[in-house]
Design a protein around this motif. Structure first.
Motif, PDB file in Angstrom:
ATOM      1  N   ASN A 190      45.631  40.670  79.243  1.00 32.83           N
ATOM      2  CA  ASN A 190      45.985  39.267  79.015  1.00 32.83           C
ATOM      3  C   ASN A 190      44.906  38.291  79.475  1.00 32.83           C
ATOM      4  O   ASN A 190      45.141  37.078  79.492  1.00 32.83           O
ATOM      5  N   VAL A 191      43.747  38.782  79.857  1.00 31.62           N
ATOM      6  CA  VAL A 191      42.634  37.902  80.217  1.00 31.62           C
ATOM      7  C   VAL A 191      42.128  37.218  78.953  1.00 31.62           C
ATOM      8  O   VAL A 191      41.837  37.883  77.959  1.00 31.62           O
ATOM      9  N   MET A 192      42.017  35.901  78.969  1.00 30.33           N
ATOM     10  CA  MET A 192      41.575  35.176  77.782  1.00 30.33           C
ATOM     11  C   MET A 192      40.045  35.148  77.700  1.00 30.33           C
ATOM     12  O   MET A 192      39.464  35.602  76.728  1.00 30.33           O
ATOM     13  N   VAL A 193      39.395  34.612  78.732  1.00 32.99           N
ATOM     14  CA  VAL A 193      37.925  34.600  78.775  1.00 32.99           C
ATOM     15  C   VAL A 193      37.485  35.445  79.953  1.00 32.99           C
ATOM     16  O   VAL A 193      37.717  35.096  81.106  1.00 32.99           O
ATOM     17  N   PHE A 194      36.877  36.572  79.645  1.00 30.65           N
ATOM     18  CA  PHE A 194      36.453  37.539  80.649  1.00 30.65           C
ATOM     19  C   PHE A 194      35.055  37.137  81.114  1.00 30.65           C
ATOM     20  O   PHE A 194      34.072  37.359  80.413  1.00 30.65           O
ATOM     21  N   THR A 195      34.977  36.546  82.296  1.00 27.63           N
ATOM     22  CA  THR A 195      33.695  36.078  82.819  1.00 27.63           C
ATOM     23  C   THR A 195      33.057  37.148  83.687  1.00 27.63           C
ATOM     24  O   THR A 195      33.637  37.584  84.681  1.00 27.63           O
ATOM     25  N   ILE A 196      31.859  37.570  83.293  1.00 28.29           N
ATOM     26  CA  ILE A 196      31.112  38.595  84.025  1.00 28.29           C
ATOM     27  C   ILE A 196      29.851  37.943  84.560  1.00 28.29           C
ATOM     28  O   ILE A 196      28.853  37.776  83.857  1.00 28.29           O
ATOM     29  N   HIS A 219      39.253  32.992  73.248  1.00 30.26           N
ATOM     30  CA  HIS A 219      39.299  34.269  73.953  1.00 30.26           C
ATOM     31  C   HIS A 219      37.993  35.018  73.696  1.00 30.26           C
ATOM     32  O   HIS A 219      37.464  35.003  72.583  1.00 30.26           O
ATOM     33  N   GLY A 220      37.484  35.655  74.733  1.00 29.86           N
ATOM     34  CA  GLY A 220      36.230  36.386  74.560  1.00 29.86           C
ATOM     35  C   GLY A 220      35.558  36.679  75.887  1.00 29.86           C
ATOM     36  O   GLY A 220      36.227  36.980  76.884  1.00 29.86           O
ATOM     37  N   PHE A 221      34.218  36.565  75.917  1.00 31.42           N
ATOM     38  CA  PHE A 221      33.434  36.976  77.083  1.00 31.42           C
ATOM     39  C   PHE A 221      32.342  35.956  77.390  1.00 31.42           C
ATOM     40  O   PHE A 221      31.709  35.402  76.474  1.00 31.42           O
ATOM     41  N   VAL A 222      32.119  35.748  78.658  1.00 31.16           N
ATOM     42  CA  VAL A 222      30.956  35.007  79.149  1.00 31.16           C
ATOM     43  C   VAL A 222      30.195  35.959  80.060  1.00 31.16           C
ATOM     44  O   VAL A 222      30.744  36.460  81.041  1.00 31.16           O
TER      45      VAL A 222
END
Length: 276
Positions: A190-196, A219-222
């Motif tokens: 359920n994480v919307m924006v997965f910040t790495i 929704h996606g990744f940073v």
């Protein structure tokens, strides 16, 4: 004696293998089967005692097996790797006791997989500074404690993990030596924006191809990992993917499919194969 000699080549060839090879075979067996090999022959009687990787599979569930396995772990002097496949009948207290006992025996690798439904990761399991590898599958990460101490963690796998955006960011920020990260998202995630945002990260693998429909909203990744050397991403669901500079990148594989992507990529990533 002649009959025994005739049976040996056919029935016990494996016992002629060197210890190193036999231990590799035992590595892939559940712990209960590893111990059972001691009854095969004198050759095997004490060999299992050299194994330091232990697996507990609670499927199908049987009463009190977790407590019995914990007693077995307490009898060992060295437990480098503990791999647990749990079910809803396993209480948090049982798992806490089991991992605590393993941690006091030089635990370096911990894998916990939940079957049937989610399992909330006990907070005290974040407090093992000697842990180097942590693999979590189908678990819930909520309320990350402020005193998280994963200062020795170098490899982290988050596989179909349920959490908040903030909890993921907090967890990664408490791993100052993290070098290898694997993320696999699913309909359960359920994480919307997965910040790495991990300056020490050297290898990153992302799989976001499991699901039936795209979630609503952004929704996606940073990704901000300036030390990254190996990068792989397969993504058919995100509508927002942003990369920071990756000056150390050596190998990359990018496969992203979006209807309406918002995508920012640096030259290092643009030079790889991208499918839009």
């Amino acid at each position: 004696m002649r009959n025994q000699n005739r049976r040996s080549p056919r029935g016990d060839k494996i016992s002629e293998f060197p210890d190193e090879l036999l231990l590799k075979i035992l590595f892939f067996l559940p712990s209960k089967d590893v111990v059972a090999t001691s009854a095969i022959s004198k050759r095997w009687k004490s060999l299992w005692k050299e194994v330091n990787t232990f697996r507990y599979d609670a499927t199908p569930p049987y009463p009190r097996t977790c407590q019995m396995f914990d007693l077995f772990i307490r009898s060992r002097s060295n437990v480098e790797s503990l791999q647990l496949k749990l079910n809803p009948n396993n209480s948090i207290q049982d798992i806490r006791d089991l991992v605590n006992d393993a941690a006091s025996r030089s635990l370096r690798e911990l894998r916990i997989e939940m079957v049937y439904k989610s399992f909330e990761f006990p907070q005290n399991l974040y407090l093992y500074p000697q842990l180097e590898t942590l693999i979590l599958e189908k678990l819930s990460l909520v309320d990350i404690p402020p005193n998280v101490s994963l200062i020795g963690l170098k490899k982290l796998n988050l596989l179909s993990v349920r959490s908040s955006d903030e909890s993921v960011t907090k967890l990664l920020s408490r791993c100052p030596l993290l070098e290898d990260l694997v993320v696999r998202r699913s309909t359960y995630t359920n994480v919307m924006v997965f910040t790495i945002d991990v300056p020490t990260l050297k290898c990153l693998s992302i799989d976001n191809t499991s699901g039936e429909s795209r979630p609503e909203g952004v929704h996606g990744f940073v990704i901000n990992a300036p030390s990254l050397r190996c990068f792989s991403i397969k993504d058919t669901f995100s509508n927002y993917v942003r990369f920071g500079d990756m000056p150390e990148l050596v190998k990359a594989s990018v496969n992203i499919i979006c209807d309406q992507p918002i995508l920012t990529a640096r030259e290092k990533v643009q030079s790889t194969s991208s499918k839009m």
